[in-house]
Design a protein around this motif. Structure first.
Motif, PDB file in Angstrom:
ATOM      1  N   ASP A 237       0.836  -1.208   0.000  1.00 42.86           N
ATOM      2  CA  ASP A 237       0.000   0.000   0.000  1.00 42.86           C
ATOM      3  C   ASP A 237       0.870   1.257   0.000  1.00 42.86           C
ATOM      4  OD1 ASP A 237      -2.211  -1.663   0.097  1.00 42.86           O
ATOM      5  OD2 ASP A 237      -2.627  -1.306   2.228  1.00 42.86           O
ATOM      6  N   LYS A 238       1.882   1.285   0.853  1.00 40.97           N
ATOM      7  CA  LYS A 238       2.778   2.449   0.945  1.00 40.97           C
ATOM      8  C   LYS A 238       3.602   2.590  -0.336  1.00 40.97           C
ATOM      9  CE  LYS A 238       4.902   5.860   3.010  1.00 40.97           C
ATOM     10  NZ  LYS A 238       4.325   7.178   2.974  1.00 40.97           N
ATOM     11  N   LEU A 239       4.039   1.475  -0.900  1.00 33.71           N
ATOM     12  CA  LEU A 239       4.792   1.510  -2.151  1.00 33.71           C
ATOM     13  C   LEU A 239       3.969   2.169  -3.256  1.00 33.71           C
ATOM     14  CD1 LEU A 239       7.148   0.741  -4.018  1.00 33.71           C
ATOM     15  CD2 LEU A 239       6.027  -1.490  -4.303  1.00 33.71           C
ATOM     16  N   TRP A 240       2.719   1.723  -3.413  1.00 30.10           N
ATOM     17  CA  TRP A 240       1.867   2.289  -4.466  1.00 30.10           C
ATOM     18  C   TRP A 240       1.541   3.759  -4.200  1.00 30.10           C
ATOM     19  CZ3 TRP A 240       1.319   0.767  -9.169  1.00 30.10           C
ATOM     20  CH2 TRP A 240       1.578  -0.575  -9.494  1.00 30.10           C
ATOM     21  N   GLU A 241       1.354   4.109  -2.943  1.00 29.95           N
ATOM     22  CA  GLU A 241       1.108   5.524  -2.599  1.00 29.95           C
ATOM     23  C   GLU A 241       2.310   6.375  -3.017  1.00 29.95           C
ATOM     24  OE1 GLU A 241       1.060   8.132   1.472  1.00 29.95           O
ATOM     25  OE2 GLU A 241       0.020   6.196   1.544  1.00 29.95           O
ATOM     26  N   ASN A 242       3.521   5.916  -2.679  1.00 32.69           N
ATOM     27  CA  ASN A 242       4.727   6.653  -3.055  1.00 32.69           C
ATOM     28  C   ASN A 242       4.924   6.683  -4.563  1.00 32.69           C
ATOM     29  OD1 ASN A 242       5.405   7.381  -0.476  1.00 32.69           O
ATOM     30  ND2 ASN A 242       6.978   5.830  -0.204  1.00 32.69           N
ATOM     31  N   ALA A 243       4.651   5.565  -5.235  1.00 32.58           N
ATOM     32  CA  ALA A 243       4.835   5.502  -6.690  1.00 32.58           C
ATOM     33  C   ALA A 243       3.894   6.473  -7.399  1.00 32.58           C
ATOM     34  CB  ALA A 243       4.608   4.078  -7.183  1.00 32.58           C
ATOM     35  N   LYS A 244       2.640   6.498  -6.979  1.00 33.98           N
ATOM     36  CA  LYS A 244       1.670   7.421  -7.595  1.00 33.98           C
ATOM     37  C   LYS A 244       2.088   8.872  -7.342  1.00 33.98           C
ATOM     38  CE  LYS A 244      -2.085   4.140  -7.475  1.00 33.98           C
ATOM     39  NZ  LYS A 244      -3.229   3.626  -6.750  1.00 33.98           N
ATOM     40  N   TYR A 245       2.557   9.151  -6.145  1.00 33.78           N
ATOM     41  CA  TYR A 245       3.019  10.494  -5.804  1.00 33.78           C
ATOM     42  C   TYR A 245       4.194  10.888  -6.701  1.00 33.78           C
ATOM     43  CZ  TYR A 245       4.655  14.426  -2.967  1.00 33.78           C
ATOM     44  OH  TYR A 245       5.042  15.666  -2.535  1.00 33.78           O
ATOM     45  N   TRP A 246       5.183   9.977  -6.848  1.00 29.61           N
ATOM     46  CA  TRP A 246       6.368  10.255  -7.660  1.00 29.61           C
ATOM     47  C   TRP A 246       5.992  10.458  -9.129  1.00 29.61           C
ATOM     48  CZ3 TRP A 246      11.067  11.985  -7.522  1.00 29.61           C
ATOM     49  CH2 TRP A 246      11.913  11.772  -8.610  1.00 29.61           C
ATOM     50  N   LYS A 247       5.184   9.565  -9.672  1.00 26.36           N
ATOM     51  CA  LYS A 247       4.788   9.676 -11.076  1.00 26.36           C
ATOM     52  C   LYS A 247       4.084  11.010 -11.336  1.00 26.36           C
ATOM     53  CE  LYS A 247       4.218   4.697 -11.810  1.00 26.36           C
ATOM     54  NZ  LYS A 247       5.080   4.340 -12.921  1.00 26.36           N
ATOM     55  N   SER A 248       3.209  11.404 -10.424  1.00 23.03           N
ATOM     56  CA  SER A 248       2.498  12.668 -10.568  1.00 23.03           C
ATOM     57  C   SER A 248       3.469  13.845 -10.486  1.00 23.03           C
ATOM     58  CB  SER A 248       1.425  12.777  -9.487  1.00 23.03           C
ATOM     59  OG  SER A 248       0.838  14.051  -9.505  1.00 23.03           O
ATOM     60  N   LYS A 249       4.349  13.799  -9.500  1.00 28.72           N
ATOM     61  CA  LYS A 249       5.301  14.895  -9.262  1.00 28.72           C
ATOM     62  C   LYS A 249       6.237  15.071 -10.461  1.00 28.72           C
ATOM     63  CE  LYS A 249       7.204  17.441  -5.863  1.00 28.72           C
ATOM     64  NZ  LYS A 249       6.480  18.476  -5.199  1.00 28.72           N
ATOM     65  N   ILE A 250       6.838  13.981 -10.914  1.00 31.75           N
ATOM     66  CA  ILE A 250       7.821  14.063 -11.987  1.00 31.75           C
ATOM     67  C   ILE A 250       7.134  14.352 -13.321  1.00 31.75           C
ATOM     68  CG2 ILE A 250       8.079  11.650 -12.736  1.00 31.75           C
ATOM     69  CD1 ILE A 250      10.980  13.754 -11.562  1.00 31.75           C
ATOM     70  N   GLY A 251       5.924  13.818 -13.504  1.00 29.85           N
ATOM     71  CA  GLY A 251       5.149  14.092 -14.718  1.00 29.85           C
ATOM     72  C   GLY A 251       4.730  15.540 -14.813  1.00 29.85           C
ATOM     73  N   SER A 252       4.362  16.133 -13.673  1.00 26.88           N
ATOM     74  CA  SER A 252       3.930  17.534 -13.679  1.00 26.88           C
ATOM     75  C   SER A 252       5.073  18.491 -14.004  1.00 26.88           C
ATOM     76  CB  SER A 252       3.287  17.911 -12.341  1.00 26.88           C
ATOM     77  OG  SER A 252       4.264  17.978 -11.315  1.00 26.88           O
ATOM     78  N   LEU A 253       6.309  18.033 -13.833  1.00 27.77           N
ATOM     79  CA  LEU A 253       7.464  18.856 -14.206  1.00 27.77           C
ATOM     80  C   LEU A 253       7.677  18.851 -15.718  1.00 27.77           C
ATOM     81  CD1 LEU A 253      10.005  17.824 -11.417  1.00 27.77           C
ATOM     82  CD2 LEU A 253       8.792  20.009 -11.637  1.00 27.77           C
ATOM     83  N   GLY A 254       7.064  17.877 -16.402  1.00 25.55           N
ATOM     84  CA  GLY A 254       7.202  17.798 -17.848  1.00 25.55           C
ATOM     85  C   GLY A 254       8.047  16.649 -18.351  1.00 25.55           C
ATOM     86  N   PHE A 255       8.458  15.758 -17.447  1.00 24.55           N
ATOM     87  CA  PHE A 255       9.241  14.598 -17.868  1.00 24.55           C
ATOM     88  C   PHE A 255       8.319  13.553 -18.484  1.00 24.55           C
ATOM     89  CE2 PHE A 255      12.222  16.285 -14.666  1.00 24.55           C
ATOM     90  CZ  PHE A 255      13.400  16.244 -15.398  1.00 24.55           C
ATOM     91  N   ASP A 256       8.838  12.831 -19.474  1.00 24.02           N
ATOM     92  CA  ASP A 256       8.120  11.731 -20.122  1.00 24.02           C
ATOM     93  C   ASP A 256       8.350  10.466 -19.306  1.00 24.02           C
ATOM     94  OD1 ASP A 256       7.104   9.713 -21.726  1.00 24.02           O
ATOM     95  OD2 ASP A 256       8.356  10.186 -23.467  1.00 24.02           O
ATOM     96  N   THR A 257       7.297   9.965 -18.668  1.00 23.14           N
ATOM     97  CA  THR A 257       7.422   8.758 -17.846  1.00 23.14           C
ATOM     98  C   THR A 257       6.851   7.527 -18.541  1.00 23.14           C
ATOM     99  OG1 THR A 257       5.365   9.248 -16.677  1.00 23.14           O
ATOM    100  CG2 THR A 257       7.406  10.066 -15.688  1.00 23.14           C
ATOM    101  N   GLY A 258       6.577   7.626 -19.809  1.00 19.47           N
ATOM    102  CA  GLY A 258       6.121   6.459 -20.551  1.00 19.47           C
ATOM    103  C   GLY A 258       4.807   5.911 -20.034  1.00 19.47           C
ATOM    104  N   HIS A 259       4.672   4.601 -20.093  1.00 16.87           N
ATOM    105  CA  HIS A 259       3.410   3.947 -19.726  1.00 16.87           C
ATOM    106  C   HIS A 259       3.613   2.885 -18.647  1.00 16.87           C
ATOM    107  CE1 HIS A 259       1.585   6.016 -23.076  1.00 16.87           C
ATOM    108  NE2 HIS A 259       2.566   5.584 -23.839  1.00 16.87           N
ATOM    109  N   SER A 260       4.521   3.107 -17.734  1.00 16.52           N
ATOM    110  CA  SER A 260       4.799   2.136 -16.682  1.00 16.52           C
ATOM    111  C   SER A 260       3.558   1.887 -15.829  1.00 16.52           C
ATOM    112  CB  SER A 260       5.934   2.644 -15.785  1.00 16.52           C
ATOM    113  OG  SER A 260       6.064   1.836 -14.647  1.00 16.52           O
ATOM    114  N   GLU A 261       3.282   0.624 -15.571  1.00 16.17           N
ATOM    115  CA  GLU A 261       2.155   0.258 -14.713  1.00 16.17           C
ATOM    116  C   GLU A 261       2.628  -0.321 -13.396  1.00 16.17           C
ATOM    117  OE1 GLU A 261      -0.942  -1.924 -16.704  1.00 16.17           O
ATOM    118  OE2 GLU A 261      -0.555  -0.877 -18.572  1.00 16.17           O
ATOM    119  N   THR A 262       3.911  -0.139 -13.093  1.00 17.36           N
ATOM    120  CA  THR A 262       4.459  -0.577 -11.816  1.00 17.36           C
ATOM    121  C   THR A 262       5.171   0.611 -11.172  1.00 17.36           C
ATOM    122  OG1 THR A 262       6.629  -1.271 -12.654  1.00 17.36           O
ATOM    123  CG2 THR A 262       4.839  -2.915 -12.744  1.00 17.36           C
ATOM    124  N   PRO A 263       5.590   0.491  -9.927  1.00 20.16           N
ATOM    125  CA  PRO A 263       6.308   1.590  -9.282  1.00 20.16           C
ATOM    126  C   PRO A 263       7.647   1.939  -9.928  1.00 20.16           C
ATOM    127  CG  PRO A 263       5.326   0.190  -7.631  1.00 20.16           C
ATOM    128  CD  PRO A 263       5.176  -0.530  -8.942  1.00 20.16           C
TER     129      PRO A 263
END
Length: 192
Positions: free
Chosen positions: A94-120
């Motif tokens: 649960d904590k892993l997925w919470e952190n992963a979603k937070y990171w993906k959102s944070k880094i994506g909002s900066l404009g980085f291309d994070t592809g289509h990863s469906e894992t942390p």
């Protein structure tokens, strides 16, 4: 025969990290599963799980098995404990997925291309191989370690750094890492 490479799913996907086969409800439909123990499990080595027939065949025919040695007892103990912890609670996944979603959102909002990863495990796609490796090096110089992944591991022109967020990261650590990504990204003209 059907097999599943669960290197990014073991300890992450499925109930309490049981993996990709559990995540997609494929029990009894896969001949063998394999994966690594160095990502979510946090130790070293890998595994192949299957029938006794598959085991017998691999133990006599698979070159990586023929030329490998057993894991050290301390590693086996750590692996056993990690799996026990996952089986006893969903707290870690649960904590892993919470952190992963937070990171993906944070880094994506900066404009980085994070592809289509469906894992942390989150790629930050840079493209050019040399620029990818320079980006990885400059991140490390600024206190953030991420591995550069380039051809032939990924297709030519799709170089990326691989971000491996864990359940143990704090939001403050993720924020600091994102700030470093932003700084280096702007310095290298990856970000506008």
């Amino acid at each position: 025969m059907t097999y599943v490479d669960d290197s990014h799913g073991s300890g992450v996907l499925g109930r309490s990290g049981r993996g990709t086969i559990d995540h997609f409800g494929l029990h009894g439909r896969v001949d063998f599963g394999m994966g690594c123990l160095s990502k979510a499990i946090g130790v070293m080595g890998g595994y192949v799980a299957g029938s006794k027939t598959v085991y017998e065949w691999l133990s006599h025919r698979a070159r990586p098995v023929l030329f490998s040695t057993s894991l050290p007892p301390a590693a086996v103990g750590a692996i056993t404990e990690a799996i026990t912890m996952l089986m006893e609670s969903t707290e870690y996944t649960d904590k892993l997925w919470e952190n992963a979603k937070y990171w993906k959102s944070k880094i994506g909002s900066l404009g980085f291309d994070t592809g289509h990863s469906e894992t942390p495990i989150t790629p930050v796609i840079i493209g050019d191989e040399a620029k990818t490796m320079e980006f990885s090096r400059k991140l490390l110089e600024n206190g953030v370690f991420v591995s550069g992944i380039v051809f032939p591991t990924v297709p030519r022109g799709t170089g990326r750094v691989r971000c491996m967020v864990t359940a143990e990261h704090t939001k403050e650590q993720l924020d600091r890492a994102a700030a470093v990504f932003e700084k280096v990204g702007k310095e290298m003209n990856i970000l506008k």
